[in-house]
Write a protein that holds these residues in place. Sequence first.
Motif, PDB file in Angstrom:
ATOM      1  N   ALA A   1       6.260   8.859  -5.448  1.00 32.59           N
ATOM      2  CA  ALA A   1       5.265   9.021  -4.385  1.00 32.59           C
ATOM      3  C   ALA A   1       4.209  10.047  -4.768  1.00 32.59           C
ATOM      4  CB  ALA A   1       5.965   9.443  -3.088  1.00 32.59           C
TER       5      ALA A   1
ATOM      6  N   GLU B   1       0.298   9.342  -5.321  1.00 27.92           N
ATOM      7  CA  GLU B   1      -0.732  10.114  -4.631  1.00 27.92           C
ATOM      8  C   GLU B   1      -1.758  10.647  -5.623  1.00 27.92           C
ATOM      9  OE1 GLU B   1      -2.812  11.733  -1.533  1.00 27.92           O
ATOM     10  OE2 GLU B   1      -1.122  10.347  -1.467  1.00 27.92           O
ATOM     11  N   ARG B   2      -1.262  11.139  -6.784  1.00 30.59           N
ATOM     12  CA  ARG B   2      -2.196  11.617  -7.805  1.00 30.59           C
ATOM     13  C   ARG B   2      -3.070  10.476  -8.320  1.00 30.59           C
ATOM     14  NH1 ARG B   2       2.309  14.766  -9.442  1.00 30.59           N
ATOM     15  NH2 ARG B   2       2.920  13.158 -10.954  1.00 30.59           N
TER      16      ARG B   2
ATOM     17  N   ARG C   1      -3.921   7.777  -6.628  1.00 29.94           N
ATOM     18  CA  ARG C   1      -4.907   7.461  -5.581  1.00 29.94           C
ATOM     19  C   ARG C   1      -6.050   8.462  -5.589  1.00 29.94           C
ATOM     20  NH1 ARG C   1      -0.296   5.941  -2.517  1.00 29.94           N
ATOM     21  NH2 ARG C   1      -0.134   8.037  -1.633  1.00 29.94           N
ATOM     22  N   GLU C   2      -5.714   9.744  -5.773  1.00 28.93           N
ATOM     23  CA  GLU C   2      -6.773  10.751  -5.808  1.00 28.93           C
ATOM     24  C   GLU C   2      -7.698  10.537  -6.999  1.00 28.93           C
ATOM     25  OE1 GLU C   2      -4.777  14.462  -5.832  1.00 28.93           O
ATOM     26  OE2 GLU C   2      -4.189  14.392  -3.709  1.00 28.93           O
TER      27      GLU C   2
END
Length: 392
Positions: A162, A166-167, A169-170
């Motif tokens: 996860a 998230e990284r 997506r950023e």
Amino acid sequence: MTSLHGWRPLALDGALAAVVAAMLSVIVLVTPQAGVLDLAAVLVGSLTLVAWRRAPLVPLLAGTACMLVFSVHAQPGPPAAFPVMVAVFSSVWAGHRLLAAMASLVFLGATLTADLATVTGQSPKDIVQGTILLLGWFLASGVAATVTRHRQAYLEQAEQRAAEAERTREEVARRRAGEERLRIARELHDSLTHSISVIKVQAGVAVHLARKRGEEVPGSLLAIQEASGDAMRELRATLEVLRDPGAPGDPDDAGDSDDTGPLDSRLDRLDDLVDRARSTGLTATVTVSGERHELPPEVDRAAYRIVQEALTNVSRHSGGAAAAVRIDFGGDELVVQVDDDGRACVDAPPVPGVGLLGMRERVTALGGRLRAEPRPEGGFTVRAELPLGEPT
């Protein structure tokens, strides 16, 4: 909060050890052949469970030895195996499967041998069946620990995945934002740079021809020439920031290769800004109060931009109104206020546009307050209170 979380497992482990110690102490007291040695072994073996999370080998080795002494001497039956099962669970959970298996076999083998050697009220068959039942409980404890261990590992991997997602997506969002900035920069360059350049060149030609003929150059023409030059510098500085957002500086401070000097969008150019507004026919006055001192760069730029936008709105929307600019230097904040006596009224307030929205965003980013509304006596007022400290 971290301290509470650290003490909570220790308190639970202590409670478990106390309950087991109390339960086995009662069994010692009601067992005729049990003595002081058995009570001591029970207390030590039970209290080692306090360390089952942090040092699982301690209850496995010391606890198993103590409970083995109690089990062989007093022969209390299955209750003596409970601390050993907890120790087996903790050891398998910590990854010490071989030691847990050996401790289980030693405990069960020694207990079975002692029970068979001193058969009193039970048949050997019943004793063996009871040992097999205990063996099943030990296996269940080991299986439960293995499942718990794998589940914990799965949850840790899920958290890592996860975090990695998230990284990712950023990074995708940053890349898309960069692509969008480049697209905006291209559109601005293609649509505005040419038009502003034409305006600047044509105004310069007109000024040159008027002076060549000995005519007085209209103030509005000079204002167009100056404003177009400023607009070109600001546009190019903005394009540089859009193309390289990591570059130091601000669009307000960036220089230009064609014009001398940087575009200094700060209050020390307030007189030039007001003079340019007057050249368009706007009547404007400036009042500065308080002890003038150096301002934080972001506050200085925001104040300049607020006055600039307010005067632009007066020129565009107020139909020949007069504007009064007031700058108040305070110890904790800078107050910028621009009033006009135009057509705005309380009963029919104007619809806020992009300019007012930009003002509000600047002031909010600095932790200040903005009031932009019609005045009771007619006209419009813009009042910004900008704190001089760090934004909250």
